[in-house]
Design an enzyme around this catalytic site. Structure first.
Site, mmCIF file in Angstrom:
data_model
loop_
_atom_site.group_PDB
_atom_site.id
_atom_site.type_symbol
_atom_site.label_atom_id
_atom_site.label_comp_id
_atom_site.label_asym_id
_atom_site.label_seq_id
_atom_site.Cartn_x
_atom_site.Cartn_y
_atom_site.Cartn_z
ATOM 1 N N SER A 64 0.924 -1.236 -0.204
ATOM 2 C CA SER A 64 0.055 -0.135 0.261
ATOM 3 C C SER A 64 0.920 1.230 -0.179
ATOM 4 O O SER A 64 0.375 2.257 -0.586
ATOM 5 C CB SER A 64 -0.709 -0.129 1.205
ATOM 6 N N ALA A 157 -4.724 -0.334 -2.555
ATOM 7 C CA ALA A 157 -4.096 -0.121 -1.533
ATOM 8 C C ALA A 157 -5.128 0.156 -0.391
ATOM 9 O O ALA A 157 -6.043 0.629 -0.463
ATOM 10 C CB ALA A 157 -3.329 1.377 -1.739
ATOM 11 N N LYS A 158 -4.548 -0.415 0.832
ATOM 12 C CA LYS A 158 -5.309 0.198 2.022
ATOM 13 C C LYS A 158 -4.909 1.476 2.673
ATOM 14 O O LYS A 158 -4.128 1.688 3.533
ATOM 15 C CB LYS A 158 -4.950 -1.074 3.265
ATOM 16 N N ALA A 159 -5.673 2.461 1.821
ATOM 17 C CA ALA A 159 -5.249 3.918 1.783
ATOM 18 C C ALA A 159 -6.224 4.623 2.545
ATOM 19 O O ALA A 159 -7.315 4.452 2.222
ATOM 20 C CB ALA A 159 -4.816 4.322 0.525
ATOM 21 N N TYR A 163 -10.913 5.419 2.547
ATOM 22 C CA TYR A 163 -11.943 5.380 3.603
ATOM 23 C C TYR A 163 -12.965 6.685 3.649
ATOM 24 O O TYR A 163 -13.718 6.440 4.507
ATOM 25 C CB TYR A 163 -11.078 5.050 4.675
#
Ligand code: PMP
Length: 293
Positions: A64, A157-159, A163
């Site tokens: 990420s 990506a866990k960006a 969120y």
């Protein structure tokens, strides 16, 4: 009233290589990550003192970060070691871990030379939904917000930036009395809920969307393995809203949500059946007896 403030706690947080008091883990107001979402994170759980799939999570954190051009000034092994130490120093065995990486104190849309910071916080977070919701299945409603196309954002990506969509969707759903929101993608295909992947059951088949513009969750992959082991046919395919009427059961998966049944998505009703219960108990057994990395 019980405080929900995350700053109002006791404990130690790993912050740029050192453990510091929880209340001292602060950042400057002019941090790039806060203004421009140059930030990535992970969500992990430990069970009986072992972090489930810590290497996979930590490698995803690095992937990420790479997608956002953030160079983490530590190795994967150092972050794994710090995660384990954070658990130990806070005397926690069943806990949630939140490693986070962000661009520091520099202003301007582009800030390639800003310091890259890294922290790991650990706390007890028993279940994501209430025990009653888990027993009966959660109520979900369709969100007006959609998962974006891979051409608009690094969507795997866990960006933090991604969120924004999830927070808007979940808060709106909760304000209407639902537990979560279902998000379609930019093509109007079923994607996921705001913090978990989604599965549908019909007879011996489990259907789930192809994760081509959202997170291919670590829990998702684990549960697909469990479902195949118990003899289910797992079908990854394009699903649209009109397909919902064909399914009998539905559940979501995620590190925080674990395996949570869904009882309704607006007018579509589902029952909490044996397949979900078997998958859920196999998952609980697996994570509690985890001996891998
Ligand atoms: N989608 C979103 C948007 C999430 O936040 C999460 C939780 N990380 C997932 C899916 C599931 O991912 P995982 O199983 O790796 O926790």
């Amino acid at each position: 009233m019980v405080s929900t403030s995350m700053s109002d706690r006791e404990g130690l947080i790993w912050f740029n290589g050192k453990f510091i008091e929880w209340k001292d883990a602060n950042i400057h107001i002019l941090s790039h990550g806060l203004h421009y979402a140059s930030s990535v994170f992970e969500g992990e759980r430990s069970y009986s003192g072992k972090i489930f799939k810590v290497r996979e999570h930590t490698e995803r954190l690095f992937d990420s970060a790479k997608a956002l051009d953030l160079k983490i000034p530590y190795s994967v092994d150092e972050i794994i070691e710090a995660s384990r130490k954070a658990l130990e120093l806070n005397n926690l065995t069943n806990a949630y871990l939140r490693p986070i990486v962000w661009r520091g104190e520099e202003m301007g849309v582009s800030a390639p030379n800003a310091k890259v910071h890294c922290a790991i916080a650990v706390w007890e977070w028993p279940t994501y939904f209430t025990p009653e919701e888990i027993l009966k299945g959660i109520k979900v409603t369709l969100s007006e917000w959609k998962r974006p196309s891979p051409e608009t954002i690094p969507c795997k990506a866990k960006a933090s930036g991604l969120y924004m969509i999830c927070s808007l969707a979940k808060q709106k759903a909760e304000s209407k009395g639902f537990s979560d929101a279902l998000m379609l993608d930019y093509r109007d295909q079923i994607a996921e809920t705001t913090g978990a992947n989604i599965f549908f059951i019909k007879g011996n088949e489990i259907h789930t969307p192809i994760p081509d513009c959202f997170l291919d969750g670590i829990t998702r992959r684990t549960v697909i393995g469990i479902a195949k082991d118990i003899g289910m046919d797992v079908i990854e395919r394009v699903l649209v809203l009109d397909d919902l009427k064909d399914f009998e059961q539905c559940f979501i998966t995620g590190t925080a949500a674990e395996v949570t049944p869904v009882s309704e998505i607006d007018e579509h009703k589902f029952f909490v059946g044996d397949v979900i219960k078997r998958i859920s108990s196999s998952y609980v057994k697996l994570v509690n007896n985890w001996t891998g990395e």
